[in-house]
Design a protein around this motif. Structure first.
Motif, PDB file in Angstrom:
ATOM      1  N   SER A   1    -120.765  17.771  -7.626  1.00 51.84           N
ATOM      2  CA  SER A   1    -119.428  17.399  -7.821  1.00 51.84           C
ATOM      3  C   SER A   1    -118.522  19.028  -8.473  1.00 51.84           C
ATOM      4  O   SER A   1    -118.307  20.051  -8.443  1.00 51.84           O
ATOM      5  N   THR A   2    -116.698  19.561  -7.999  1.00 55.39           N
ATOM      6  CA  THR A   2    -116.111  20.145  -8.600  1.00 55.39           C
ATOM      7  C   THR A   2    -114.866  19.831  -9.119  1.00 55.39           C
ATOM      8  O   THR A   2    -114.418  18.858  -7.789  1.00 55.39           O
ATOM      9  N   THR A   3    -114.343  20.509  -9.703  1.00 54.30           N
ATOM     10  CA  THR A   3    -112.796  19.947  -9.953  1.00 54.30           C
ATOM     11  C   THR A   3    -112.209  21.134  -8.597  1.00 54.30           C
ATOM     12  O   THR A   3    -112.410  21.853  -8.097  1.00 54.30           O
ATOM     13  N   MET A   4    -110.819  21.396  -8.779  1.00 58.43           N
ATOM     14  CA  MET A   4    -109.641  21.800  -7.741  1.00 58.43           C
ATOM     15  C   MET A   4    -108.478  22.181  -8.711  1.00 58.43           C
ATOM     16  O   MET A   4    -107.932  21.201  -9.080  1.00 58.43           O
ATOM     17  N   ALA A   5    -107.632  23.173  -8.120  1.00 55.88           N
ATOM     18  CA  ALA A   5    -106.363  23.196  -8.244  1.00 55.88           C
ATOM     19  C   ALA A   5    -106.405  24.447  -7.996  1.00 55.88           C
ATOM     20  O   ALA A   5    -106.291  25.904  -7.825  1.00 55.88           O
ATOM     21  N   ALA A   6    -105.443  23.845  -6.681  1.00 57.73           N
ATOM     22  CA  ALA A   6    -104.540  24.735  -5.493  1.00 57.73           C
ATOM     23  C   ALA A   6    -103.535  24.658  -5.065  1.00 57.73           C
ATOM     24  O   ALA A   6    -102.580  23.802  -5.054  1.00 57.73           O
ATOM     25  N   ALA A   7    -102.674  25.713  -4.858  1.00 61.27           N
ATOM     26  CA  ALA A   7    -101.643  25.628  -4.103  1.00 61.27           C
ATOM     27  C   ALA A   7    -101.059  25.819  -2.831  1.00 61.27           C
ATOM     28  O   ALA A   7    -101.952  27.188  -2.112  1.00 61.27           O
ATOM     29  N   PHE A   8    -100.800  25.861  -2.991  1.00 62.14           N
ATOM     30  CA  PHE A   8     -99.689  25.919  -0.680  1.00 62.14           C
ATOM     31  C   PHE A   8     -98.540  26.448  -0.503  1.00 62.14           C
ATOM     32  O   PHE A   8     -97.771  25.113  -0.897  1.00 62.14           O
ATOM     33  N   PHE A   9     -98.029  27.181   0.468  1.00 59.08           N
ATOM     34  CA  PHE A   9     -97.415  27.723   0.825  1.00 59.08           C
ATOM     35  C   PHE A   9     -96.544  27.893   1.850  1.00 59.08           C
ATOM     36  O   PHE A   9     -97.360  28.206   3.026  1.00 59.08           O
ATOM     37  N   ASP A  10     -95.002  27.700   2.359  1.00 63.46           N
ATOM     38  CA  ASP A  10     -94.354  27.777   3.383  1.00 63.46           C
ATOM     39  C   ASP A  10     -93.159  28.107   2.997  1.00 63.46           C
ATOM     40  O   ASP A  10     -92.775  28.932   1.642  1.00 63.46           O
ATOM     41  N   ALA A  11     -91.879  28.475   3.999  1.00 59.59           N
ATOM     42  CA  ALA A  11     -91.153  28.794   4.036  1.00 59.59           C
ATOM     43  C   ALA A  11     -89.942  28.497   2.690  1.00 59.59           C
ATOM     44  O   ALA A  11     -89.343  29.545   1.787  1.00 59.59           O
ATOM     45  N   GLU A  12     -90.113  27.010   2.245  1.00 61.66           N
ATOM     46  CA  GLU A  12     -89.213  26.529   1.372  1.00 61.66           C
ATOM     47  C   GLU A  12     -89.870  26.134   0.644  1.00 61.66           C
ATOM     48  O   GLU A  12     -89.013  25.561  -0.822  1.00 61.66           O
ATOM     49  N   THR A  13     -91.463  26.030   0.452  1.00 65.86           N
ATOM     50  CA  THR A  13     -91.821  24.654  -0.580  1.00 65.86           C
ATOM     51  C   THR A  13     -93.271  25.518  -0.781  1.00 65.86           C
ATOM     52  O   THR A  13     -93.621  26.064  -0.723  1.00 65.86           O
ATOM     53  N   ILE A  14     -93.538  25.099  -1.783  1.00 62.11           N
ATOM     54  CA  ILE A  14     -95.053  25.501  -3.076  1.00 62.11           C
ATOM     55  C   ILE A  14     -95.250  23.830  -2.946  1.00 62.11           C
ATOM     56  O   ILE A  14     -95.086  22.956  -3.960  1.00 62.11           O
ATOM     57  N   ARG A  15     -96.685  23.933  -2.916  1.00 57.32           N
ATOM     58  CA  ARG A  15     -97.131  21.844  -3.217  1.00 57.32           C
ATOM     59  C   ARG A  15     -98.561  22.790  -3.694  1.00 57.32           C
ATOM     60  O   ARG A  15     -99.176  23.192  -3.990  1.00 57.32           O
ATOM     61  N   LEU A  16     -98.224  21.883  -5.008  1.00 59.85           N
ATOM     62  CA  LEU A  16     -99.563  22.295  -5.784  1.00 59.85           C
ATOM     63  C   LEU A  16    -100.546  20.980  -5.790  1.00 59.85           C
ATOM     64  O   LEU A  16    -100.023  19.531  -5.716  1.00 59.85           O
ATOM     65  N   LEU A  17    -101.575  20.304  -5.899  1.00 58.75           N
ATOM     66  CA  LEU A  17    -102.772  19.608  -5.607  1.00 58.75           C
ATOM     67  C   LEU A  17    -103.604  19.595  -6.732  1.00 58.75           C
ATOM     68  O   LEU A  17    -104.721  20.917  -6.642  1.00 58.75           O
ATOM     69  N   VAL A  18    -104.061  19.206  -7.825  1.00 57.51           N
ATOM     70  CA  VAL A  18    -104.672  19.503  -8.480  1.00 57.51           C
ATOM     71  C   VAL A  18    -105.634  17.886  -8.953  1.00 57.51           C
ATOM     72  O   VAL A  18    -105.393  17.153  -8.631  1.00 57.51           O
ATOM     73  N   VAL A  19    -107.486  18.729  -8.751  1.00 60.83           N
ATOM     74  CA  VAL A  19    -108.210  17.812  -9.325  1.00 60.83           C
ATOM     75  C   VAL A  19    -108.765  17.469 -10.373  1.00 60.83           C
ATOM     76  O   VAL A  19    -109.721  18.635 -10.227  1.00 60.83           O
TER      77      VAL A  19
END
Length: 340
Positions: free
Chosen positions: A122-140
Motif C-alpha cells: 500500500s502507499t500514500t500519494m500527494a500529487a498535482a496536475f497542471f494545465d494552462a489555467e488550473t492546478i489540481r491536487l490529489l492527496v491520499v
C-alpha cells in the motif's frame, strides 16, 4: 533542461527547469532520502516529476522483502508509474479520480502477485496536475502538499495517533529498564509492529504494563474511538492495521492505495487557479515539522532541528518510530515547485 521525466528512488537531489504542458516555466527542486543513514538501502518513497505532473508516494513499511524490494517500495513505484503513464497521454486535470485510483489499484495488485509477498502492499500519494489555467491536487493519506508556504493539504489518520501514543509509553517504560537507546528503540519497534500481546508473550512487557497502556490510550481517544477498537489495534500491533484500510463506517477506517477499492471519505481532490499559486511543496511524513521558508534546504534544516530536539520522536515530534544510530525514523522526500 526544458523537459524531464524522473521517478526517483534512493538518496538523491535534483534541481531542474521544466516547461510543463501549461507553457509556464517552473523551477523544480527535489530530494529523497531513505531511513538508512548510509544511503545504501532504498526506502519506500518514490518521486514523480513530469511536465504537468509532480507527486510523492510513501509506501507502507511492513518489514517484508522480495528480491530486495519491499511491499512499500513496490506500491509506491506502482502508483508513480501509473500516474506517469496517464500524464504522458492525457490532461490530468479532468481525469476522474475513480479512474486514476482504479488503475493504481490494478497495478499494485499485479505487482503484489508478482512479488508473492505475504504482506499487503500500500502507499500514500500527494500529487498535482497542471494545465494552462488550473492546478489540481490529489492527496491520499499523510503525504501532503503545501501551497504558497501556508495552505497544507493532507490527511492524518486516528489509528496512527493511537499507535504513536502507545509506542511512546512503551519506549519510556523500556528506557527506564536500562539498555542502549538503539536496543530500546528496536524492542519498541517490534512491540509496535507485532502488538502488546506479543511483547508480553516474549517477556519484554508485563501484562499489567500492557493493560495500563491500553487503558491510557483508550481514555485519551475515547471521544473518537470506542475503547474496544483501541485495545484491538494495540494488542495486535501495526501489522494488523491493514484491516482498517479502505474500511467504511469504522472509526479507524482510512483511505489507502492498495488492492482494495479505495475509501473516498478522506481523499482530497481540489483545483485552484494556477495564477494564485506561486509555490507548491510535496512532502512525505518523514519530515516531522514544516519549515517557515519554501526550499529544499529549509525542509532539511527543519528535519535536522527535529533530530536535534527530539531524536527519539517521543516529545516535541511524536511519531510511530524514533531514530537510531543507523536509521532515521523514516524515509523522507520533498519536491519544491516555483512558478517562474
Amino acid at each position: 533542461m526544458r523537459s524531464s521525466c524522473s521517478l526517483t528512488i534512493g538518496n538523491r537531489h535534483l534541481s531542474s527547469q521544466l516547461q510543463p504542458s501549461t507553457g509556464i516555466p517552473m523551477q523544480i527542486s527535489s530530494l529523497t532520502y531513505s531511513r538508512d543513514r548510509t544511503g545504501r538501502q532504498a526506502g519506500d518513497d518514490s518521486l514523480l516529476i513530469l511536465p504537468g505532473t509532480c507527486g510523492v508516494f510513501d509506501g507502507a513499511s511492513s518489514g517484508a522483502t522480495s528480491p530486495g524490494v519491499s511491499p512499500g517500495q513496490a506500491a509506491s513505484r506502482a502508483a508513480a508509474s501509473v500516474l506517469g503513464e496517464f500524464a504522458a497521454t492525457r490532461t490530468m486535470t479532468d481525469v476522474p479520480a475513480s479512474e486514476i485510483f482504479s488503475a493504481i489499484r490494478e497495478r499494485i495488485c499485479r505487482t503484489e502477485r508478482m512479488l508473492g509477498n505475504t504482506f499487503r502492499a500500500s502507499t500514500t500519494m500527494a500529487a498535482a496536475f497542471f494545465d494552462a489555467e488550473t492546478i489540481r491536487l490529489l492527496v491520499v493519506g499523510d503525504s501532503g502538499i503545501r501551497i504558497n508556504g501556508d495552505q497544507v493539504y493532507r490527511w492524518l489518520k486516528p489509528v496512527d495517533d493511537l499507535s504513536t501514543t502507545a509506542r511512546i509509553e512503551v519506549f519510556n517504560l523500556l528506557k527506564g529498564n536500562g539498555g542502549s537507546s538503539d536496543e530500546v528503540e528496536a524492542q519498541t519497534r517490534k512491540i509496535s509492529f507485532q502488538g502488546l500481546d506479543n511483547g508480553v508473550s516474549e517477556g519484554i512487557l508485563e501484562e499489567e504494563d500492557a493493560a495500563r497502556i491500553c487503558t491510557l490510550v483508550s481514555d485519551k481517544y475515547a471521544d473518537i474511538v470506542p475503547p474496544r477498537h483501541t485495545e484491538a489495534i494495540l494488542r495486535t500491533g501495526i501489522r494488523s492495521q491493514y484491516l482498517y484500510a479502505n474500511r467504511p463506517n469504522h472509526p479507524l477506517g482510512y483511505s489507502s492505495l492498495n488492492c482494495d477499492p479505495i475509501l473516498m471519505d478522506d481523499v482530497i481532490d481540489v483545483s485552484k487557479p494556477i495564477a494564485e499559486v506561486e509555490t507548491l511543496e510535496f512532502f512525505t511524513d518523514g519530515y516531522f515539522d514544516l519549515p517557515g521558508e519554501v526550499s529544499v534546504s529549509a525542509w532539511e534544516k527543519a528535519f535536522d532541528k527535529c533530530e536535534t530536539v527530539d531524536f527519539h520522536k517521543t516529545e516535541s515530534f511524536p511519531s510511530i518510530k524514533g531514530s537510531t544510530s543507523k536509521e532515521f525514523a523514516d524515509d523522507r522526500s520533498v519536491i519544491v515547485v516555483r512558478n517562474s
